[in-house]
Design an enzyme around this catalytic site. Structure first.
Site, mmCIF file in Angstrom:
data_model
loop_
_atom_site.group_PDB
_atom_site.id
_atom_site.type_symbol
_atom_site.label_atom_id
_atom_site.label_comp_id
_atom_site.label_asym_id
_atom_site.label_seq_id
_atom_site.Cartn_x
_atom_site.Cartn_y
_atom_site.Cartn_z
ATOM 1 N N SER A 263 0.822 -1.214 0.000
ATOM 2 C CA SER A 263 0.000 0.000 0.000
ATOM 3 C C SER A 263 0.857 1.266 0.000
ATOM 4 C CB SER A 263 -0.868 -0.006 1.244
ATOM 5 O OG SER A 263 -1.381 1.245 1.487
ATOM 6 N N LYS A 264 0.281 2.299 -0.594
ATOM 7 C CA LYS A 264 0.938 3.600 -0.521
ATOM 8 C C LYS A 264 0.286 4.415 0.587
ATOM 9 C CE LYS A 264 3.394 4.809 -4.646
ATOM 10 N NZ LYS A 264 4.703 4.459 -4.199
#
Ligand code: GLU
Length: 499
Positions: A263-264
């Site tokens: 995930s960012k």
């Protein structure tokens, strides 16, 4: 001399992937008695975040990574800069980038591009429709000197500035000899005429990274795999400047267990959040070191000095490592169990205070005995906040929990009343774990009870939980914080629940 660097953009938080890049660069530098430079790549002025550099250095320091050159934290907490190859902030190096762009233009290796955004958009759309990779069509590469002058005049009349593009060689190949991925060959004809200088006067990442790595005498560039497609562009720039390129080591991208991209989203991957949520720096470092690197032995627990000693770029695997939180939790509980009591106590105090527990009112022996009992089951320190409230305050629980499975409410109540007498009669000196165990067991057998029917309601009365440390441990711990009365109050409360 080995010189490497960590070159983040100041985004305001440290992504766990950036920690991996920084850690590997750090380990490589320390293992080889080299130097590690911290350079801040702020060429994208829109993405700048106030305080990002301080935060970055603090996080790095918290996990034990320090830098020899570039930015560092001074005694007073402010950010200082040191080293002979500065400035280490790209926005302070604009003159250097301009000078080198001009040199390339003069040598015919770069050119001004006056194309409007609208034209470039149109071009992109056409190429996408034709299923071609979007690429600049080199329209301005062949402008005559007179056209360039005319365009310049028009641009300055409206206060605009052209960009500068690299004149990529149209033939031949560019070859990366990557220390991890091996040989990667690019046909030059597929490489774009990348922008070197933007119209706001700032360099692009490509120009700035090459100029800086050269002048900062970087021998090894260690960075994420996502930069591999940029590397042929960089190599061509080195060639254009007639500079020796550094060696490159690209690190494989870390994936989620389902093989999706990590995930960012900040909350999931920010190192500062892992630390805040009770992961120990040692556990994080140990965990992150294994994202790609492998000692090729059975050893799983590594301190920073051991990592420094054993780290070797050659032992980095090309296969994408998996971000396995279970492994992180396992490592974290390992390190929590090994904490010195005073270190664990110091870490626990703010967690308890946040839960409105007045820690200062309790004796240290009580706090230590809680930690001693709980540390075996902790995956992260933050669990102390949720899981230990009952040591301080009378627990709340369902009445039915007091009843042992082979018994009933009347029996539980009778046993608790007997226990009340037992604890009233006990000498103050006998409230230690082992004596409690001996005495309680004797009490059980003398009365012809079975263990479960006595120890289960006792344990629930003391903890209010289905699962907790055993009753001897609990009673001994509670005595340290609440004395005999505290234990009796809990037993009384349980009796009333069953009445
Ligand atoms: N500024 C780039 C980043 O944010 C650095 C890439 C590199 O190390 O060359 O990751």
């Amino acid at each position: 001399m080995i010189r490497t660097r960590f070159a983040p953009s100041p985004t305001g938080y440290v992504h766990i992937g950036s920690l991996r890049t920084a850690l590997f660069a750090f380990l490589f530098a320390r293992h080889n008695n080299g130097k590690l430079v911290l350079r801040i790549e702020d060429t994208d002025q829109n993405r700048k975040v106030e305080g990002a550099v301080e935060n970055l250095i603090q996080v790095m320091r918290a996990v034990g990574i320090n830098f020899d050159e570039g930015f560092y934290l001074k005694e007073d907490g402010s950010v200082g800069e040191r080293g002979e190859f500065g400035p280490y902030l790209q926005s302070k190096r604009l003159d250097i980038y301009h000078k080198h762009t001009e040199q390339l233009i003069a040598e015919g290796k770069a050119y001004y591009c006056f194309c409007s955004e609208a034209r470039l958009d149109e071009l992109r759309k056409e190429q996408t429709a034709l299923k071609k990779p979007p690429m600049y069509d080199r329209h301005c590469r062949s402008l005559s000197a007179a056209d360039v002058k005319k365009n310049f005049d028009e641009f300055s009349a409206s206060g605009k500035k052209p960009v500068v593009r690299f004149a990529t060689p149209l033939e031949g190949q560019t070859v990366i000899e990557d220390l991890i991925y091996g040989r990667i060959v690019y046909e030059n004809k597929i490489l774009d005429d990348q922008v070197l200088l933007k119209s706001d006067g700032f360099p692009t990442y490509h120009l700035a990274v090459v100029v800086d790595d050269h002048f900062m005498q970087i021998s090894h560039v260690i960075r994420g795999e996502e930069w591999i497609p940029s590397t042929p562009k960089h190599l061509l720039l080195y060639q254009a400047f007639c500079w020796q390129p550094p060696k490159f080591a690209h690190l494989p991208l870390t994936l989620n267990p389902d093989k999706s991209k990590l995930s960012k989203r900040q909350g999931d991957v920010a190192v500062e959040d892992f630390l805040k949520n009770g992961y120990l720096p040692e556990a994080l470092v140990n965990f992150v070191a294994f994202l790609g690197w492998n000692p090729k032995t059975e050893q799983e627990i590594f301190s920073m000095p051991e990592l420094i000693e054993q780290f070797d770029l050659g032992k980095i695997n090309k296969a994408a490592p998996i971000f396995d939180t279970n492994k992180l939790d396992w490592l974290n509980s390992h390190y929590i169990r090994g904490l010195q009591p005073e270190v664990l106590l110091a870490a626990a105090k703010p967690i308890w205070s946040e839960k409105n527990i007045a820690v200062e009112n309790y004796p240290v022996e009580f706090l230590n005995s809680i930690l001693n009992l709980e540390k075996e089951r902790l995956k992260k320190l933050s669990q102390l906040g949720e899981g230990t409230g009952y040591y301080f305050n009378q627990p709340e629980y369902e009445n039915g929990l007091l009843i042992w499975k082979k018994s009933d409410a009347a029996d539980a109540k009778a046993k608790l009343q007997k226990l009340q007498e037992f604890f009233e009669r006990l000498d103050d000196k006998e409230f230690s774990r082992d004596i409690l165990e001996t005495k309680l067991k004797k009490f059980i057998s003398e009365n012809g009870f079975d263990n479960g029917s006595v120890l289960w309601p006792l344990r629930v009365a003391l903890s209010g939980l289905e699962k907790s440390p055993g009753p001897f441990d609990l009673a001994a711990a509670l005595y340290l914080g609440h004395r005999r009365n505290g234990i009796l109050e809990r037993i009384n409360a349980a009796i009333s629940k069953l009445s």
